[in-house]
Design a protein around this motif. Structure first.
Motif, mmCIF file in Angstrom:
data_model
loop_
_atom_site.group_PDB
_atom_site.id
_atom_site.type_symbol
_atom_site.label_atom_id
_atom_site.label_comp_id
_atom_site.label_asym_id
_atom_site.label_seq_id
_atom_site.Cartn_x
_atom_site.Cartn_y
_atom_site.Cartn_z
ATOM 1 N N GLU A 1 0.843 -1.210 0.000
ATOM 2 C CA GLU A 1 0.000 0.000 0.000
ATOM 3 C C GLU A 1 0.869 1.247 0.000
ATOM 4 N N TYR A 2 1.946 1.206 0.773
ATOM 5 C CA TYR A 2 2.856 2.346 0.809
ATOM 6 C C TYR A 2 3.592 2.500 -0.519
ATOM 7 N N SER A 3 4.048 1.405 -1.080
ATOM 8 C CA SER A 3 4.737 1.454 -2.371
ATOM 9 C C SER A 3 3.837 2.045 -3.457
ATOM 10 N N GLY A 4 2.527 1.804 -3.340
ATOM 11 C CA GLY A 4 1.584 2.329 -4.317
ATOM 12 C C GLY A 4 0.886 3.591 -3.863
ATOM 13 N N TYR A 5 1.491 4.273 -2.881
ATOM 14 C CA TYR A 5 0.852 5.422 -2.243
ATOM 15 C C TYR A 5 0.220 6.392 -3.229
ATOM 16 N N PHE A 6 0.979 6.827 -4.223
ATOM 17 C CA PHE A 6 0.550 7.927 -5.084
ATOM 18 C C PHE A 6 -0.241 7.458 -6.299
ATOM 19 N N ARG A 7 -0.510 6.159 -6.374
ATOM 20 C CA ARG A 7 -1.249 5.635 -7.517
ATOM 21 C C ARG A 7 -2.702 5.324 -7.179
ATOM 22 N N THR A 8 -3.018 5.283 -5.902
ATOM 23 C CA THR A 8 -4.348 4.851 -5.484
ATOM 24 C C THR A 8 -5.346 6.007 -5.523
ATOM 25 N N LEU A 9 -6.618 5.656 -5.478
ATOM 26 C CA LEU A 9 -7.679 6.649 -5.378
ATOM 27 C C LEU A 9 -7.448 7.476 -4.117
ATOM 28 N N PRO A 10 -7.300 8.790 -4.223
ATOM 29 C CA PRO A 10 -6.942 9.600 -3.054
ATOM 30 C C PRO A 10 -7.860 9.413 -1.857
ATOM 31 N N GLU A 11 -9.168 9.328 -2.106
ATOM 32 C CA GLU A 11 -10.105 9.214 -0.980
ATOM 33 C C GLU A 11 -9.899 7.946 -0.166
ATOM 34 N N SER A 12 -9.335 6.920 -0.763
ATOM 35 C CA SER A 12 -9.134 5.670 -0.040
ATOM 36 C C SER A 12 -7.756 5.599 0.613
ATOM 37 N N ASN A 13 -6.975 6.651 0.466
ATOM 38 C CA ASN A 13 -5.633 6.675 1.049
ATOM 39 C C ASN A 13 -5.733 7.140 2.501
ATOM 40 N N ARG A 14 -5.469 6.231 3.417
ATOM 41 C CA ARG A 14 -5.671 6.508 4.840
ATOM 42 C C ARG A 14 -4.560 7.347 5.452
ATOM 43 N N GLU A 15 -3.498 7.609 4.706
ATOM 44 C CA GLU A 15 -2.414 8.448 5.232
ATOM 45 C C GLU A 15 -2.550 9.910 4.821
ATOM 46 N N THR A 16 -3.171 10.150 3.692
ATOM 47 C CA THR A 16 -3.295 11.518 3.194
ATOM 48 C C THR A 16 -4.258 12.321 4.061
ATOM 49 N N ILE A 17 -3.799 13.472 4.508
ATOM 50 C CA ILE A 17 -4.619 14.370 5.315
ATOM 51 C C ILE A 17 -5.329 15.384 4.422
ATOM 52 N N PHE A 18 -4.588 15.947 3.469
ATOM 53 C CA PHE A 18 -5.196 16.884 2.533
ATOM 54 C C PHE A 18 -4.453 16.816 1.204
ATOM 55 N N CYS A 19 -5.223 16.672 0.133
ATOM 56 C CA CYS A 19 -4.632 16.666 -1.203
ATOM 57 C C CYS A 19 -5.451 17.576 -2.109
ATOM 58 N N ILE A 20 -4.862 17.952 -3.218
ATOM 59 C CA ILE A 20 -5.569 18.747 -4.223
ATOM 60 C C ILE A 20 -6.081 17.761 -5.259
ATOM 61 N N ARG A 21 -7.321 17.348 -5.073
ATOM 62 C CA ARG A 21 -7.899 16.212 -5.792
ATOM 63 C C ARG A 21 -8.105 16.504 -7.270
ATOM 64 N N HIS A 22 -7.553 15.644 -8.104
ATOM 65 C CA HIS A 22 -7.788 15.678 -9.538
ATOM 66 C C HIS A 22 -8.440 14.363 -9.957
ATOM 67 N N THR A 23 -9.552 14.468 -10.668
ATOM 68 C CA THR A 23 -10.258 13.282 -11.133
ATOM 69 C C THR A 23 -9.730 12.867 -12.508
ATOM 70 N N LYS A 24 -10.225 11.751 -12.999
ATOM 71 C CA LYS A 24 -9.731 11.227 -14.273
ATOM 72 C C LYS A 24 -9.955 12.195 -15.429
ATOM 73 N N VAL A 25 -11.020 12.957 -15.368
ATOM 74 C CA VAL A 25 -11.282 13.896 -16.457
ATOM 75 C C VAL A 25 -10.415 15.146 -16.352
ATOM 76 N N GLU A 26 -9.640 15.249 -15.271
ATOM 77 C CA GLU A 26 -8.777 16.409 -15.064
ATOM 78 C C GLU A 26 -7.305 16.084 -15.292
ATOM 79 N N ASP A 27 -7.034 15.035 -16.020
ATOM 80 C CA ASP A 27 -5.670 14.670 -16.392
ATOM 81 C C ASP A 27 -5.092 15.786 -17.269
ATOM 82 N N ARG A 28 -3.974 16.366 -16.840
ATOM 83 C CA ARG A 28 -3.392 17.498 -17.560
ATOM 84 C C ARG A 28 -2.380 17.065 -18.620
#
Length: 504
Positions: free
Chosen positions: A254-281
């Motif tokens: 889970e830690y190795s995949g930290y930044f690849r998972t759905l942000p809302e399901s990440n139990r370590e993240t306190i605050f992120c700037i959420r980007h959804t799939k349609v917001e891929d830059r």
């Protein structure tokens, strides 16, 4: 309503928020009076989502990342770029920097949008309205804090008595808002702390990590107090976050995949700037500068999926790979082709292409990421640093070891007081090294050094050598007292407001 559909729905609302909340500060001649736009809790909720949408603009997220992370020594630029980001990396600042101008402007737009709600909601409003007011107080505090970090000197220098940035409060007239002088760093910190304390009192709903809540305010308070060197309060608010049991240090895969998972399901993240799939830059994303590859994470050549011009520095990579079992190795992907490490050939000496994937591959999309602003791993390190500075060595090392153990390290790789003495290191040395490992590429490193009165030293391949004569001289050293530690106030803002005094 699902978050993704909510964000989609408020795209137009964000534009409205910009019009009635932001033009007041930036172009009063085009200010549209929308006093009747907020009439009830539903309106305030919709407008608050609009404020979060303003926060997600690339002018804030992308430009902010470049000017926070690229001055550090965890990164190496492998080739000169026509983008202004090269100047941030090389410390060749100019007062017309695109990224500084973008960041300044967008941060104040977020503040102006938040102020509209803060002004509308009285302090004796319903719990629902107070929750929303608290979220906007948090966003206003976050913006001021990040602005003063970039354009004002570290707090420990002159105890905050250096020029900071203008404080934009609610309720100002057009004339007042467009003629603000720079407050001192101390005044900005005091304002930020007051906002965060008030926000924490008002917020009673534990929302997802894409939104502010009580513990989010506590986590930022812990960081602010640490940077201010109020170590007692830094420990206090770090404890409040840790002991709330809302967040957990991820372990193993889970830690190795930290930044690849759905942000809302990440139990370590306190605050992120959420980007959804349609917001891929896509190629304009943060991750595009660090990585080029396929959806499985396999590295490919420059330009396939990203520019791949910024790498993990050889200094960082060598330090990280001292322990091959360290799970943090998974956040760096060496570009290996035909069994050989590839080098960017556009400099002399050539630059090893150690791709970084912390901003790639979220939910299986190559360039998608939701930049993490606060996470539990940092909160443990905040507490560790504060305890080290209070002389509580055992407590500091306990927190450091907790992170090293979750990274898969054990035995001789862990620290004891006698071991650090043998190594000739202090507890603070160890904490700052762990921050270097754990928080690399998340925008902390250069500022961690400068606020602790330490120089930033580079002795590895990268375009910083182009500042030297001869250009094959790789060594660059920036002292914490150097003028280049802070960026210039954007000249466009000074042209607009003559009361803004430029940084030297």
């Amino acid at each position: 309503m699902k978050l993704s559909s909510l964000y989609t729905k408020v795209a137009s609302i964000a534009l409205i928020v910009l019009l009635f909340s932001c033009q007041k500060y930036y172009d009063p001649t085009e200010f549209i009076d929308e006093e009747s736009a907020l009439t009830n809790e539903a309106d305030v909720g919709t407008a608050t989502i609009g404020t979060y949408a303003v926060l997600k603009n690339a002018s804030y997220v992308r430009s902010g990342h470049f000017i926070m992370e690229y001055p550090g020594d965890a990164v190496a630029q492998g080739q000169s770029s026509g983008d202004d980001l090269t100047r941030a990396y090389r410390y060749t600042h100019i007062n017309t920097s695109d990224h500084c101008t973008n960041f300044w402007s967008q941060a104040y737009k977020v503040i102006a949008a938040a102020n509209k709600i803060i002004e509308f909601v009285p302090d004796d409003a319903s719990a629902g309205l107070l929750q929303l007011k608290g979220e906007n107080l948090f966003l206003r505090a976050m913006m001021h804090f990040n602005l003063v970090r970039i354009f004002g000197r570290p707090y420990p220098q002159k105890n905050g008595d250096n020029p900071g940035i203008p404080i934009l409060r609610e309720g100002l007239t057009d004339e007042e808002a467009t003629s603000l002088s720079r407050n001192t760093v101390k005044e900005v910190y005091d304002f930020v702390i007051a906002d965060l304390l008030k926000a924490a009192e008002m917020m009673t709903v534990a929302k997802s990590n894409a939104f502010a809540s009580k513990e989010v305010a506590y986590a930022l308070l812990a960081r602010v107090y640490l940077y201010k060197e109020d170590n007692t309060n830094a420990v206090k608010y770090a404890d409040l976050v840790i002991n709330a049991n809302r967040y957990t240090l991820l372990q193993g895969s889970e830690y190795s995949g930290y930044f690849r998972t759905l942000p809302e399901s990440n139990r370590e993240t306190i605050f992120c700037i959420r980007h959804t799939k349609v917001e891929d830059r896509s190629m304009s994303s943060i991750g595009s500068m660090y990585f080029s590859g396929d959806v499985s994470g396999n590295p490919l050549g420059q330009g396939v999926s990203g520019w791949a011009e910024i790498y993990a520095s050889k200094k960082y990579y060598d330090f990280l790979t001292k322990y091959p079992e360290d799970l943090r190795n998974t956040f760096v992907t060496p570009y290996i082709a035909d069994g050989k490490l590839q080098y960017n050939q556009k400099l002399t000496p050539v630059t090893p292409m150690y791709y970084v994937n912390k901003y790639s591959l979220q939910e299986g999309q190559i360039n998608l990421s939701s930049p993490v602003y606060l996470r539990l791993g940092e909160v443990y390190l905040i507490r560790a640093e504060a305890e080290a500075k209070r002389g509580n060595v055992d407590a500091a090392l306990t927190d450091v070891n907790k992170l090293r153990e979750r990274a898969g390290l054990s035995g001789a790789a862990l620290y004891t007081e006698s071991k650090i003495q043998e190594l000739g290191k202090s507890a603070l040395d160890v904490v700052l090294e762990e921050r270097y490992l754990e928080l690399a590429f998340e925008g902390h490193r250069a500022y961690d050094l400068y606020r602790n009165n330490r120089p930033m030293e580079r002795n590895y391949p990268g375009t910083h050598s182009l500042s030297n004569t001869p250009t094959t001289d790789l060594y660059q050293k920036i002292l914490p007292t150097d003028n280049r530690v802070v960026f210039y106030i954007p000249q466009a803002e000074i042209n607009r407001n003559s009361k803004l005094i430029q940084n030297p």
